[in-house]
Design a protein around this motif. Structure first.
Motif, short mmCIF file in Angstrom:
data_model
loop_
_atom_site.label_atom_id
_atom_site.label_comp_id
_atom_site.label_asym_id
_atom_site.label_seq_id
_atom_site.Cartn_x
_atom_site.Cartn_y
_atom_site.Cartn_z
N GLN A 1 -7.24 -13.88 6.88
CA GLN A 1 -5.95 -14.39 6.42
C GLN A 1 -5.35 -13.45 5.38
O GLN A 1 -6.08 -12.72 4.68
N ALA A 2 -4.05 -13.48 5.26
CA ALA A 2 -3.37 -12.69 4.24
C ALA A 2 -3.95 -13.02 2.87
O ALA A 2 -4.22 -14.19 2.56
N LYS B 1 -2.51 -7.69 3.94
CA LYS B 1 -1.19 -8.16 4.33
C LYS B 1 -1.08 -8.11 5.86
O LYS B 1 -1.77 -7.30 6.49
N PRO B 2 -0.20 -8.91 6.44
CA PRO B 2 -0.01 -8.84 7.90
C PRO B 2 0.32 -7.43 8.38
O PRO B 2 -0.11 -7.04 9.48
N GLU B 3 1.02 -6.67 7.57
CA GLU B 3 1.37 -5.30 7.98
C GLU B 3 0.19 -4.35 7.97
O GLU B 3 0.31 -3.20 8.40
N ASP B 4 -0.95 -4.80 7.49
CA ASP B 4 -2.17 -3.99 7.57
C ASP B 4 -2.85 -4.13 8.93
O ASP B 4 -3.84 -3.44 9.21
N GLN C 1 -10.73 -3.09 15.21
CA GLN C 1 -9.50 -3.86 15.05
C GLN C 1 -9.54 -4.70 13.78
O GLN C 1 -10.52 -5.42 13.53
N VAL C 2 -8.46 -4.62 13.02
CA VAL C 2 -8.26 -5.49 11.87
C VAL C 2 -6.99 -6.28 12.10
O VAL C 2 -5.92 -5.68 12.34
N THR C 3 -7.08 -7.60 12.06
CA THR C 3 -5.92 -8.44 12.25
C THR C 3 -5.77 -9.35 11.04
O THR C 3 -6.72 -10.06 10.68
N VAL C 4 -4.59 -9.30 10.43
CA VAL C 4 -4.32 -10.11 9.24
C VAL C 4 -3.27 -11.16 9.61
O VAL C 4 -2.14 -10.81 9.97
#
Length: 125
Positions: A13-14, A87-90, A120-123
């Motif tokens: 999560q962010a 952050k989501p943009e990461d 893979q990194v998903t925020v």
């Protein structure tokens, strides 16, 4: 042959944290500068951070400078990327790279010779 294997990616999560690892083999790890790059959806691969051969110098992209920390353990042939305040943009695939020239001060993909397969990194927001 040179092998770089990333691990530690996932969904977070962010505001959360993750630590990526890159295990190196097949070359004299301590003689190479190491770097992390990332590639978001529909974007070009971009520089994140790099570290000198002995770990005494680091260089980070402005977008992550106060949140991400690169480090290395030459005894374990491993480089790390500690990521805080995500952050989501990461969100991206994160790649480990090795530079025989020792280019820890460079943000250019061309200065890095060998690459891992990525993690893979998903925020989420």
């Amino acid at each position: 042959q040179v092998q770089l294997v990333e691990s530690g990616g996932g969904l977070v999560q962010a505001g959360g944290s993750l630590t990526l690892s890159c295990a190196a083999s097949g070359f004299a790890f301590s003689r190479y500068a190491m770097g992390w790059f990332r590639q978001g959806p529909g974007m070009e691969r971009e520089f994140v951070a790099a570290i000198s051969r002995n770990g005494g110098n680091t260089y980070s992209a402005a977008s992550v400078k106060d949140r991400f920390t690169i480090s290395r353990d030459n005894a374990r042939n491993t480089v790390y990327l500690q990521m805080n305040s995500l952050k989501p943009e990461d969100t991206a695939v994160y790649y480990c790279a090795a530079s025989a020239r020792g280019s820890w001060y460079s943000d250019s993909l061309q200065d890095f010779d060998s690459w891992g397969q990525g993690t893979q990194v998903t925020v989420s927001s």
